[in-house]
Design a protein around this motif. Structure first.
Motif, PDB file in Angstrom:
ATOM      1  N   LEU A  11       0.834  -1.192   0.000  1.00  0.00           N
ATOM      2  CA  LEU A  11       0.000   0.000   0.000  1.00  0.00           C
ATOM      3  C   LEU A  11       0.870   1.243   0.000  1.00  0.00           C
ATOM      4  O   LEU A  11       2.096   1.167   0.168  1.00  0.00           O
ATOM      5  N   THR A  12       0.220   2.393  -0.162  1.00  0.00           N
ATOM      6  CA  THR A  12       0.945   3.646  -0.018  1.00  0.00           C
ATOM      7  C   THR A  12       1.392   3.794   1.429  1.00  0.00           C
ATOM      8  O   THR A  12       0.854   3.151   2.337  1.00  0.00           O
ATOM      9  N   ARG A  13       2.372   4.662   1.657  1.00  0.00           N
ATOM     10  CA  ARG A  13       2.919   4.828   2.997  1.00  0.00           C
ATOM     11  C   ARG A  13       1.832   5.254   3.996  1.00  0.00           C
ATOM     12  O   ARG A  13       1.726   4.696   5.095  1.00  0.00           O
ATOM     13  N   ALA A  14       1.011   6.225   3.615  1.00  0.00           N
ATOM     14  CA  ALA A  14      -0.016   6.738   4.530  1.00  0.00           C
ATOM     15  C   ALA A  14      -1.047   5.662   4.854  1.00  0.00           C
ATOM     16  O   ALA A  14      -1.444   5.493   6.011  1.00  0.00           O
ATOM     17  N   ARG A  15      -1.459   4.921   3.846  1.00  0.00           N
ATOM     18  CA  ARG A  15      -2.468   3.905   4.091  1.00  0.00           C
ATOM     19  C   ARG A  15      -1.895   2.733   4.880  1.00  0.00           C
ATOM     20  O   ARG A  15      -2.584   2.121   5.691  1.00  0.00           O
TER      21      ARG A  15
END
Length: 497
Positions: free
Chosen positions: A377-381
Motif C-alpha cells: 500500500l501507499t505509505r499513509a495507508r
C-alpha cells in the motif's frame, strides 16, 4: 405489541412475527411460533413470551410440528444499542460457552447479578437460560444432521456432561437425542469429513441473489469465491478454522438459505451459524424496512426492484474495518486486489484448502506486527492499517458483538488515517448497525444526483433522516440503483455500437 395484538397475529398465522415472540399453550404444555399450522388455541389458554428461553424456563417444550427453535432471530436485538441488545448478541455468538456468564458481564461492565436482572426483565430469561437455548438448538442440528457419536455431539454443543445433554434435550424437545436421530433418519443431510449441511431460515421476502452478488463482487482471492450464484469463504473461528458455502435453498420448503459447513472443530458450529446469519442479515424484518422506505420517491422504485433488500454483515468484525481502509478512494475491484495481496502475504493457510479457498484473512495481531514498509500500500495507508490493527489487537477498540457502537465509531475516527466514511462503513458492515448512512460515499452521491436530489453531504444527511432507523438499507438501495443505472447504460451503449 400487546397480548391482544399478538393473539390476532397468531390467529392469522402471520409468519412475520416468527422469532419476535413465542406462543405457549397451557393445555398442551408446548410453545409454538405464531405461524404454527395447528388449531389456534383459545385466548384464555395462551401465554406469550419474548424468547424461546423464557418459554422453556416456564416449563413449556418446543412444538414438534412448527419447530419454534428454528425461526429467524428477532431483529430487535440487532437494532437495539443498549446493554440488553449487546448482551444478547454476545450470547448468540457463544460467549457464555467460551467464558461463562462472568465474561459477558465483564465485557459489558456490569455484575452478573445486574446483567441477569436486566435480561430477565427484557427477555423473560436469565443469561444462562438464553445460552442454554442456543446450546440445545446446536445440539439438535448435530443430532439430526450428522452421524457424530452422541457424547461428541454433547460436548461440541457446549454441554459439560452427557447427562446434562440428555436432560436438556428431553426438557426442551420432549424426546431423547437417540429418538430425535431416529426420527430424522432419511432426511439427514450431513455426514463425514466434518461437513454439516443445514438450512438457515429468514423472513420473506429476501433479495438473496443481490446479497450474494454483493459479496461476490467484493470477494477476496484466497478467502472468498463466487461462482454461478454460490458464495463460499474461509472462516476463522474460536476453536479452529472452517469453510462455508451459501446458496439459495431449493425444494418445497423454501424460505431458507442452503448452508454447507466444513469445520475443523464441531464446537464452532453455533458460532459459524451465527456468523453466516450476520453475513447475510437473515434476521432482518423486510416488512418493517418496506414500511419506512417503500413510499419514498427515491427509494421506492429501488425497493420494488430489490424486494427484501439486506444489509450484508461480516464473519469477523475486524475484517470489514481493514477492508474499509483498503477501499479508501479506490474502486471495489482495486480494493479487492489489494486485499488479495494482503492475504497472500499475511493470511493463515488452511490446513486443508477447499478449491479456491486457501487462507483465512489476517488477524489484527498479524497486521499489528507488520512493518508499514512490508504492506502493498501507499505509505499513509500502510500506517493507517497498522495503527488500526494495533488498536484492535491491544483492546483499545472493541469491535466485538457486544461493543458499544457509538464508542467504537468515536475511537475509530481518533486514529490517524481513519475518516468518518471508514468508521461508519465499519459500523454498518462490521458491527451490523441497521441505521448508518454514508452521505460522503461516491455511489450514494451519484444515485442521489441522478434522482434530482442535492448530493452535498449536509443535504444528503438531512434527506436521510426520513429513512431512519433503516438508513443502512437505504444506502444499499442507493448503491443498487446506481449499479442498475450503470448496467442499463452499458447495455444501451453496446446496442448503439
Amino acid at each position: 405489541m400487546d397480548d391482544e395484538q399478538r393473539y390476532r397475529a397468531v390467529h392469522s398465522r402471520d409468519a412475520r412475527f416468527d422469532g419476535v415472540f413465542y406462543t405457549a399453550v397451557l393445555t398442551t404444555g408446548v410453545y409454538c411460533r405464531p405461524s404454527c399450522p395447528a388449531i389456534t388455541p383459545l385466548r384464555r389458554n395462551v401465554r406469550f413470551y419474548r424468547s424461546a428461553a423464557a418459554a422453556q424456563e416456564s416449563g413449556f417444550r418446543a412444538c414438534k410440528r412448527c419447530h419454534p427453535d428454528t425461526v429467524p432471530g428477532s431483529p430487535e436485538w440487532n437494532l437495539r444499542a443498549d446493554v440488553v441488545g449487546r448482551a444478547v448478541r454476545l450470547i448468540r455468538d457463544g460467549a457464555v460457552d467460551r467464558g461463562g456468564v462472568g465474561s459477558v458481564a465483564a465485557a459489558l461492565g456490569y455484575s452478573e447479578r445486574q446483567l441477569n436482572r436486566l435480561l430477565t426483565g427484557e427477555t423473560g430469561a436469565s443469561t444462562l437460560a438464553l445460552a442454554r437455548t442456543e446450546r440445545a438448538h446446536t445440539a439438535r442440528i448435530l443430532v439430526e444432521t450428522t452421524d457424530m457419536p452422541m457424547a461428541d455431539a454433547a460436548f461440541a454443543a457446549g454441554f459439560s456432561s452427557v447427562r446434562q445433554f440428555n436432560e436438556t434435550m428431553r426438557a426442551v424437545y420432549d424426546r431423547s437425542p437417540s429418538r430425535m436421530r431416529e426420527a430424522a433418519a432419511g432426511r439427514a443431510t450431513a455426514t463425514g469429513s466434518g461437513t454439516i449441511t443445514l438450512r438457515l431460515p429468514y423472513r420473506s421476502s429476501i433479495d438473496l441473489e443481490g446479497t450474494l452478488a454483493f459479496l461476490g463482487d467484493r470477494a477476496v482471492p484466497g478467502v472468498e469465491e463466487y461462482t454461478d450464484g454460490i458464495y463460499r469463504r474461509a472462516l476463522r473461528l474460536p476453536h479452529g478454522t472452517g469453510t462455508v458455502e451459501l446458496s439459495p435453498g431449493t425444494g418445497r420448503a423454501g424460505g431458507h438459505v442452503a448452508c454447507r459447513l466444513r469445520l475443523t472443530d464441531p464446537r464452532d458450529l453455533a458460532g459459524a451459524v451465527r456468523r453466516c446469519r450476520d453475513l447475510l442479515d437473515l434476521d432482518a424484518d423486510p416488512e418493517a424496512v418496506a414500511d419506512v422506505l417503500g413510499a419514498d420517491p427515491i427509494l421506492g422504485p429501488a425497493l420494488r426492484a430489490h424486494p427484501g433488500v439486506r444489509s450484508p454483515g461480516q464473519v469477523d468484525p475486524a475484517e470489514p474495518a481493514f477492508r474499509a481502509v483498503l477501499g479508501q478512494q479506490v474502486s471495489v475491484r482495486a480494493a479487492r486486489t489489494l486485499a488479495g495481496r494482503l492475504v497472500e502475504r499475511f493470511g493463515h493457510p488452511l490446513e486443508t484448502p477447499d478449491g479456491g479457498l486457501t487462507h483465512t484473512f489476517p488477524t489484527p495481531e498479524d497486521l499489528a506486527a507488520a512493518s508499514p514498509d512490508d504492506l502493498p500500500l501507499t505509505r499513509a495507508r500502510s500506517r493507517a492499517l497498522v495503527g488500526l490493527a494495533e488498536a484492535i489487537a491491544s483492546g483499545r477498540i472493541d469491535l466485538g458483538p457486544g461493543c458499544d457502537r457509538d464508542e467504537a465509531e468515536r475511537r475509530l475516527v481518533e486514529l490517524r488515517g481513519i475518516g468518518p466514511w471508514t468508521a461508519r462503513y465499519t459500523r454498518m458492515r462490521g458491527l451490523g448497525d441497521p441505521d448508518v448512512f454514508l452521505e460522503t460515499d461516491l455511489g450514494v452521491r451519484q444515485a442521489l444526483e441522478r434522482s434530482g436530489e442535492t448530493a452535498t453531504p449536509a443535504a444528503a444527511r438531512a434527506r436521510a433522516r426520513d429513512w431512519s432507523p433503516w438508513r443502512s438499507y437505504a444506502t444499499h438501495l442507493l448503491w443498487a440503483s446506481s449499479t442498475g443505472m450503470e448496467e442499463r447504460r452499458s447495455r444501451e451503449e453496446r446496442r448503439g455500437r
